[in-house]
Design a protein around this motif. Sequence first.
Motif, short mmCIF file in Angstrom:
data_model
loop_
_atom_site.label_atom_id
_atom_site.label_comp_id
_atom_site.label_asym_id
_atom_site.label_seq_id
_atom_site.Cartn_x
_atom_site.Cartn_y
_atom_site.Cartn_z
N ALA A 70 0.86 -1.19 0.00
CA ALA A 70 0.00 0.00 0.00
C ALA A 70 0.90 1.23 0.00
CB ALA A 70 -0.91 -0.01 1.22
N GLY A 71 0.32 2.39 -0.29
CA GLY A 71 1.10 3.62 -0.27
C GLY A 71 2.15 3.64 -1.37
N PRO A 72 3.38 4.07 -1.04
CA PRO A 72 4.45 4.08 -2.05
C PRO A 72 4.74 2.67 -2.56
CG PRO A 72 5.07 5.33 -0.08
CD PRO A 72 3.83 4.56 0.27
N CYS A 73 5.38 2.60 -3.71
CA CYS A 73 5.72 1.28 -4.25
C CYS A 73 6.68 0.56 -3.31
CB CYS A 73 6.32 1.42 -5.64
SG CYS A 73 7.85 2.37 -5.71
N THR A 74 6.59 -0.75 -3.30
CA THR A 74 7.49 -1.57 -2.49
C THR A 74 8.89 -1.52 -3.08
OG1 THR A 74 5.76 -3.03 -1.69
CG2 THR A 74 7.96 -3.95 -1.78
N LYS A 75 9.91 -1.43 -2.21
CA LYS A 75 11.29 -1.29 -2.67
C LYS A 75 12.14 -2.45 -2.16
CE LYS A 75 10.83 3.74 -2.46
NZ LYS A 75 9.46 3.67 -1.91
N ILE A 76 13.05 -2.91 -3.01
CA ILE A 76 14.00 -3.95 -2.63
C ILE A 76 15.40 -3.45 -2.97
CG2 ILE A 76 13.69 -5.16 -4.84
CD1 ILE A 76 14.14 -7.79 -3.24
N TYR A 77 16.33 -3.67 -2.05
CA TYR A 77 17.69 -3.17 -2.18
C TYR A 77 18.69 -4.33 -2.13
CZ TYR A 77 15.36 1.09 -0.37
OH TYR A 77 14.50 2.13 -0.15
N PHE A 78 19.76 -4.25 -2.94
CA PHE A 78 20.90 -5.17 -2.87
C PHE A 78 22.18 -4.34 -2.86
CE2 PHE A 78 17.91 -6.52 -6.30
CZ PHE A 78 17.14 -7.40 -5.54
N ASP A 79 23.18 -4.77 -2.10
CA ASP A 79 24.44 -4.05 -2.13
C ASP A 79 25.50 -4.74 -2.98
OD1 ASP A 79 25.06 -6.19 -0.49
OD2 ASP A 79 26.09 -5.01 1.02
N LYS A 80 25.14 -5.88 -3.59
CA LYS A 80 26.03 -6.58 -4.51
C LYS A 80 25.19 -7.12 -5.67
CE LYS A 80 29.75 -7.78 -1.34
NZ LYS A 80 29.21 -6.91 -0.28
N PRO A 81 25.80 -7.44 -6.78
CA PRO A 81 25.02 -7.98 -7.90
C PRO A 81 24.30 -9.27 -7.49
CG PRO A 81 27.25 -7.44 -8.61
CD PRO A 81 27.24 -7.33 -7.11
N VAL A 82 23.11 -9.45 -8.00
CA VAL A 82 22.35 -10.68 -7.77
C VAL A 82 21.83 -11.16 -9.12
CG1 VAL A 82 21.68 -10.02 -5.43
CG2 VAL A 82 20.16 -9.48 -7.36
N SER A 83 21.35 -12.39 -9.14
CA SER A 83 20.78 -12.95 -10.35
C SER A 83 19.35 -13.40 -10.08
CB SER A 83 21.62 -14.14 -10.84
OG SER A 83 21.04 -14.74 -11.96
N ILE A 84 18.43 -12.95 -10.93
CA ILE A 84 17.03 -13.34 -10.82
C ILE A 84 16.57 -13.85 -12.18
CG2 ILE A 84 14.68 -12.56 -10.27
CD1 ILE A 84 15.90 -10.33 -8.60
N ASN A 85 16.13 -15.09 -12.20
CA ASN A 85 15.66 -15.68 -13.45
C ASN A 85 16.74 -15.59 -14.54
OD1 ASN A 85 13.64 -17.04 -14.91
ND2 ASN A 85 12.92 -15.14 -15.85
N LYS A 86 17.99 -15.84 -14.14
CA LYS A 86 19.16 -15.82 -15.03
C LYS A 86 19.51 -14.43 -15.55
CE LYS A 86 18.52 -20.60 -16.53
NZ LYS A 86 18.37 -21.54 -17.69
N THR A 87 18.91 -13.40 -14.96
CA THR A 87 19.24 -12.02 -15.31
C THR A 87 20.07 -11.41 -14.20
OG1 THR A 87 17.20 -11.71 -16.59
CG2 THR A 87 18.31 -9.73 -15.81
N THR A 88 21.22 -10.86 -14.54
CA THR A 88 22.08 -10.20 -13.54
C THR A 88 21.53 -8.81 -13.24
OG1 THR A 88 24.04 -11.42 -14.27
CG2 THR A 88 24.40 -9.40 -13.00
N VAL A 89 21.33 -8.54 -11.96
CA VAL A 89 20.78 -7.27 -11.51
C VAL A 89 21.87 -6.53 -10.74
CG1 VAL A 89 18.96 -6.14 -10.20
CG2 VAL A 89 18.48 -8.29 -11.38
N ALA A 90 22.16 -5.32 -11.14
CA ALA A 90 23.21 -4.54 -10.51
C ALA A 90 22.82 -4.12 -9.10
CB ALA A 90 23.51 -3.30 -11.35
N PRO A 91 23.79 -3.84 -8.23
CA PRO A 91 23.46 -3.34 -6.88
C PRO A 91 22.65 -2.06 -6.97
CG PRO A 91 25.80 -3.88 -7.06
CD PRO A 91 25.24 -3.95 -8.45
N GLY A 92 21.74 -1.87 -6.01
CA GLY A 92 20.92 -0.66 -6.01
C GLY A 92 19.54 -0.91 -5.48
#
Length: 291
Positions: free
Chosen positions: A71-93
């Motif tokens: 509810a309210g603002p959009c939900t946010k997720i943070y990583f401080d190192k690269p991660v992989s989701i569904n074989k896609t590399t996601v940069a820190p941020g």
Amino acid sequence: MKKICLFLASIILLVNGLDAQINIPKFSEPGSISQTIGFTNIKIEYERPMQKGRKIFGGLVPYDQVWRTGAGPCTKIYFDKPVSINKTTVAPGAYALFTIPGISEWTIILNTDTSLYGAYRYNSEKDVVRLKVKPRKTVRSYEALNIDVDIVNNDAEIFISWEQTQVNFQLKTTTQAIFMQEVQNALKNDRNLEADKYANAADYIIHNRLGFGKHVLDTAMMLIDRSFEIEEDSYFYRIKRDILMLKRDYDSYLTVSEAHIAYLQKAKPYNDYEKEIERIQRKNQKLRDNH
């Protein structure tokens, strides 16, 4: 004098009126979860709407429409190192975590625009990840939206639960890759570490072997052998026995067990070393009987 008293009384009433207020609980309480997984820090921030007897999915939250996952603002997720989701590399941020609930399938979305209130100006061109997952019915009912993080072999499993519906998706960290690179670097050097460091790394591999892939027990053996090159220790024997048992090399296991017993008898390294000898002997006998 009477006029002065009336003036002061009116001031007091005005001040009291300004101080008067009603504290109202939030309609949707803020929620967050932070979790360190290996070398990666993960944080999720969201608002937790309540069910309050309403039909959630297919009702309050329409099917087949982008949802803020809260509810309210959009939900946010943070990583401080690269991660992989569904074989896609996601940069820190930081990323917005959107979802598209469906009857038999959900879409999980990570989007770079974290400034949105809800999903009213959601732009799919800013998506970095989209994956399909299957919802399932939970045994318990979740009155408030709940987002949780589980740890599986130094990777993350993100669970989204509300009402009696739950979806999850995996987030792979770089922990194993970083660790194995450090192990290989250490093995290339000649005794630059204390014996315990090699042994602890071998022990870590044993306890997390399912997350490493093939041939990790060979690497663990190289590490523990490096420990023995530096010094002899009951802890090192225990690790080597564990590795050989996992490799099902029973003959070598029995040989190392006898060497462990001889070491304990000679070194008497701790008060109850004799009980440890008895445990090893019982296990050896059981192994001989079964093989």
